[in-house]
Design an enzyme around this catalytic site. Sequence first.
Site, PDB file in Angstrom:
ATOM      1  N   GLY A   1       0.822  -1.223   0.000  1.00  0.00           N
ATOM      2  CA  GLY A   1       0.000   0.000   0.000  1.00  0.00           C
ATOM      3  C   GLY A   1       0.845   1.257   0.000  1.00  0.00           C
TER       4      GLY A   1
ATOM      5  N   THR B   1       1.218   3.577   2.325  1.00  0.00           N
ATOM      6  CA  THR B   1       1.978   3.841   3.557  1.00  0.00           C
ATOM      7  C   THR B   1       3.239   2.977   3.570  1.00  0.00           C
ATOM      8  OG1 THR B   1      -0.192   4.113   4.595  1.00  0.00           O
ATOM      9  CG2 THR B   1       1.718   4.149   6.058  1.00  0.00           C
TER      10      THR B   1
ATOM     11  N   ASP C   1      -6.697  -0.281   6.574  1.00  0.00           N
ATOM     12  CA  ASP C   1      -7.776   0.606   6.117  1.00  0.00           C
ATOM     13  C   ASP C   1      -8.552   1.169   7.305  1.00  0.00           C
ATOM     14  OD1 ASP C   1      -7.352   0.209   3.243  1.00  0.00           O
ATOM     15  OD2 ASP C   1      -7.816  -1.866   3.739  1.00  0.00           O
TER      16      ASP C   1
ATOM     17  N   GLY D   1      -6.984  -4.934   3.212  1.00  0.00           N
ATOM     18  CA  GLY D   1      -7.304  -5.525   1.911  1.00  0.00           C
ATOM     19  C   GLY D   1      -7.798  -4.519   0.895  1.00  0.00           C
TER      20      GLY D   1
ATOM     21  N   GLU E   1      -1.041 -10.887   3.205  1.00  0.00           N
ATOM     22  CA  GLU E   1      -0.835 -10.046   4.401  1.00  0.00           C
ATOM     23  C   GLU E   1      -1.215 -10.818   5.667  1.00  0.00           C
ATOM     24  OE1 GLU E   1      -1.573  -5.691   2.317  1.00  0.00           O
ATOM     25  OE2 GLU E   1      -3.226  -6.619   3.374  1.00  0.00           O
TER      26      GLU E   1
ATOM     27  N   LYS F   1      -7.581   6.658  10.001  1.00  0.00           N
ATOM     28  CA  LYS F   1      -7.916   5.230   9.956  1.00  0.00           C
ATOM     29  C   LYS F   1      -8.382   4.694  11.319  1.00  0.00           C
ATOM     30  CE  LYS F   1      -5.787   4.591   5.757  1.00  0.00           C
ATOM     31  NZ  LYS F   1      -4.566   3.870   5.469  1.00  0.00           N
TER      32      LYS F   1
HETATM   33  C1  5RP Z   1      -3.544  -3.661   1.120  1.00  0.00           C
HETATM   34  C2  5RP Z   1      -3.820  -3.170   2.496  1.00  0.00           C
HETATM   35  C3  5RP Z   1      -3.267  -1.844   2.875  1.00  0.00           C
HETATM   36  O1  5RP Z   1      -2.497  -1.989   4.010  1.00  0.00           O
HETATM   37  C4  5RP Z   1      -4.399  -0.906   3.166  1.00  0.00           C
HETATM   38  O2  5RP Z   1      -5.268  -0.873   2.045  1.00  0.00           O
HETATM   39  C5  5RP Z   1      -3.890   0.517   3.475  1.00  0.00           C
HETATM   40  O3  5RP Z   1      -3.340   1.068   2.331  1.00  0.00           O
HETATM   41  P1  5RP Z   1      -2.720   2.529   2.307  1.00  0.00           P
HETATM   42  O4  5RP Z   1      -1.480   2.506   3.123  1.00  0.00           O
HETATM   43  O5  5RP Z   1      -2.466   2.790   0.841  1.00  0.00           O
HETATM   44  O6  5RP Z   1      -3.754   3.494   2.856  1.00  0.00           O
HETATM   45  O7  5RP Z   1      -4.447  -3.794   3.289  1.00  0.00           O
HETATM   46  O8  5RP Z   1      -4.194  -4.874   0.856  1.00  0.00           O
END
Ligand code: 5RP
Length: 214
Positions: free
Chosen positions: A24, A26, A79, A90, A98, A116
């Site tokens: 992702g 982050t 998320d 996800g 993961e 979040k």
């Molecule tokens: C990917 C994930 C990510 O950790 C989640 O979607 C957060 O993403 P981001 O850091 O882009 O906000 O679960 O499957």
Amino acid sequence: MKKSAAEEALELIQPGCLLGVGTGSTVKFFIEALAGVKSHIDAVVSSSDASTELLEQAGFTVSNLNEVGTLDLYVDGADEATKHLHLIKGGGGALTREKILAEASRRFVCIIDESKLVGLLGKFPMPVEVIPMARSFVSRQMVKSRGQPVWRQDFVTDNGNQVIDVYNLKIMSPPEMESRFNQIPGVVTVGIFANRPADTLYIASRASVRRMDR
Ligand code: 5RP
């Protein structure tokens, strides 16, 4: 904020670290920051093809989990997260690998921005990875639990499966719902991470990064 949370988590990387890396935007900051502690990392395992590519671009050789065994540390985004360190993950569709890495790690660390952190999981639609032929069947089971399933069209997971995003679930007991949905034939992985919650959250606001431990 995502960058600050990612950089703060570097403090947990000790010499000889067997590291798992999530997926992702982050985590992308985390991978960029890993260059500074590269000599501390004995092996790195990735949760997605996308992260593998980023790690290789950063000069890492990515190992297979089967060769490495139990990981010391797994760092990933989320998320949604609660104060019980239950998560929804996800959004990027990498939830199965993961969840495997989270379970295979001694310590599971989540890096998030403060948007979040929620009181109750479920405002973010809960992803479910499904075997393609079971997509409609699993969707009907989600309707029975008062969720509204939406097929993530034109998306195939790294494992060759499909994803359903389930809206408007009332996730009062995340461990119970995770276990119940896991029992549905055709479900590969549920996007609730509660039976193996995070051990540590780094929550970034504009001013600072706060750490929460379980
Ligand atoms: C990917 C994930 C990510 O950790 C989640 O979607 C957060 O993403 P981001 O850091 O882009 O906000 O679960 O499957």
